[in-house]
Design an enzyme around this catalytic site. Structure first.
Site, PDB file in Angstrom:
ATOM      1  N   SER A 162      24.725 -40.854 -14.125  1.00 51.95           N
ATOM      2  CA  SER A 162      25.134 -42.057 -14.750  1.00 51.95           C
ATOM      3  C   SER A 162      26.524 -42.334 -14.451  1.00 51.95           C
ATOM      4  CB  SER A 162      25.086 -41.620 -16.226  1.00 51.95           C
ATOM      5  OG  SER A 162      25.868 -42.619 -16.913  1.00 51.95           O
TER       6      SER A 162
ATOM      7  N   TYR B  17      26.121 -38.228 -24.874  1.00 54.22           N
ATOM      8  CA  TYR B  17      25.804 -38.762 -23.560  1.00 54.22           C
ATOM      9  C   TYR B  17      26.572 -38.383 -22.404  1.00 54.22           C
ATOM     10  CZ  TYR B  17      23.316 -41.959 -20.284  1.00 54.22           C
ATOM     11  OH  TYR B  17      22.879 -42.390 -19.306  1.00 54.22           O
TER      12      TYR B  17
END
Length: 253
Positions: A145, A158
């Site tokens: 990410s 996350y």
């Protein structure tokens, strides 16, 4: 020319029901691989399978597992290995996110996000990687990410999980490279999916995002296909432990 064909290869893609995972599963099939599409619920990949069947003549199968249940993850690995007696390409894409200020972030949500995003990726890689070592080849591609590089706001679990994915990618590459297994990751930029719909709908935030992207636009799931096929194919046999940003230049700003 390098060999980008995946004909005869057997792939497993988690989180393949929609969005980025769906595009990845379709890309592998279009390049010739037989694909097992996995999602969190039975029948969740019906749309993806229909797309693959419409566009290609490869074999396609479906499995499901709750990635927060590590027993179910182990079964997913065993079931995937039994479908075509092995896996050549593992794409650890399934994931989740929870938003809350860190000071109030519920511990159970922290643990849930880490189990889904990191623990399941390690366990699938461990189980399937063992078979890849035995066969002397394999490709593992993790979904990282932009938050593998930065901290974000109100997404501490996350962010931690995606930093961990980047580290795990390098750690497994170090151990398994000698067995002709390449472990890499793709870090998608701001991609137009339902997961980013809230950001897209926020006119001010969307403008800020686009202003930082040299390409001048949000990414589409189609933009990830080429990078995935490259990392899954023989063309990347000397690429190992790398996190490939597909971000329209976002990180360059």
């Amino acid at each position: 020319m390098p060999n980008f064909s995946l004909k005869g290869k057997r792939a497993l893609v988690t989180g393949a029901s929609r969005g980025i995972g769906q595009a990845m599963a379709v890309a592998l099939a279009e390049a010739g691989a037989d694909v097992i599409c996995a999602s969190s619920r039975e029948g969740g990949c019906e749309e993806t399978i229909n797309i693959i069947k419409t566009k290609t003549d490869v074999m396609v199968a479906e499995l499901h597992a709750d990635l927060s249940d590590l027993g179910a993850v182990e079964k997913l690995a065993d079931d995937a290995l039994s479908v075509w007696r092995g896996i050549d390409i593992l794409v650890n894409n399934g994931g989740t996110i929870f938003r809350s200020p860190a000071v109030d972030f519920p511990l159970e949500q922290w643990q849930h996000v880490l189990r889904v995003n990191t623990d399941s990726a390690f366990l699938l890689s461990q189980k399937i990687g063992k078979q890849m070592i035995e066969q002397g080849s394999g490709k593992i591609i993790n979904t990282a990410s932009m938050l593998s590089y930065s901290g974000g706001i109100t997404v501490p679990a996350y962010t931690a999980s995606k930093h961990a994915i980047a580290g795990l990618t390098k750690a497994l590459a170090n151990e398994w490279g000698k067995s002709n297994i390449q472990v890499n990751a793709i870090a998608p930029g701001y991609i137009r999916t339902d997961n980013t719909q809230a950001l897209q709908d926020d006119e001010g935030r969307s403008k800020e995002i686009i202003a930082r992207i040299p390409a001048g636009r949000w990414g589409e799931t189609e933009d990830l296909k080429g990078a995935l096929v490259f990392l899954a194919s023989e063309a990347s046999n000397y690429v190992n432990g790398h996190v490939l940003a597909v971000d329209g230049g976002f990180l360059a700003r």
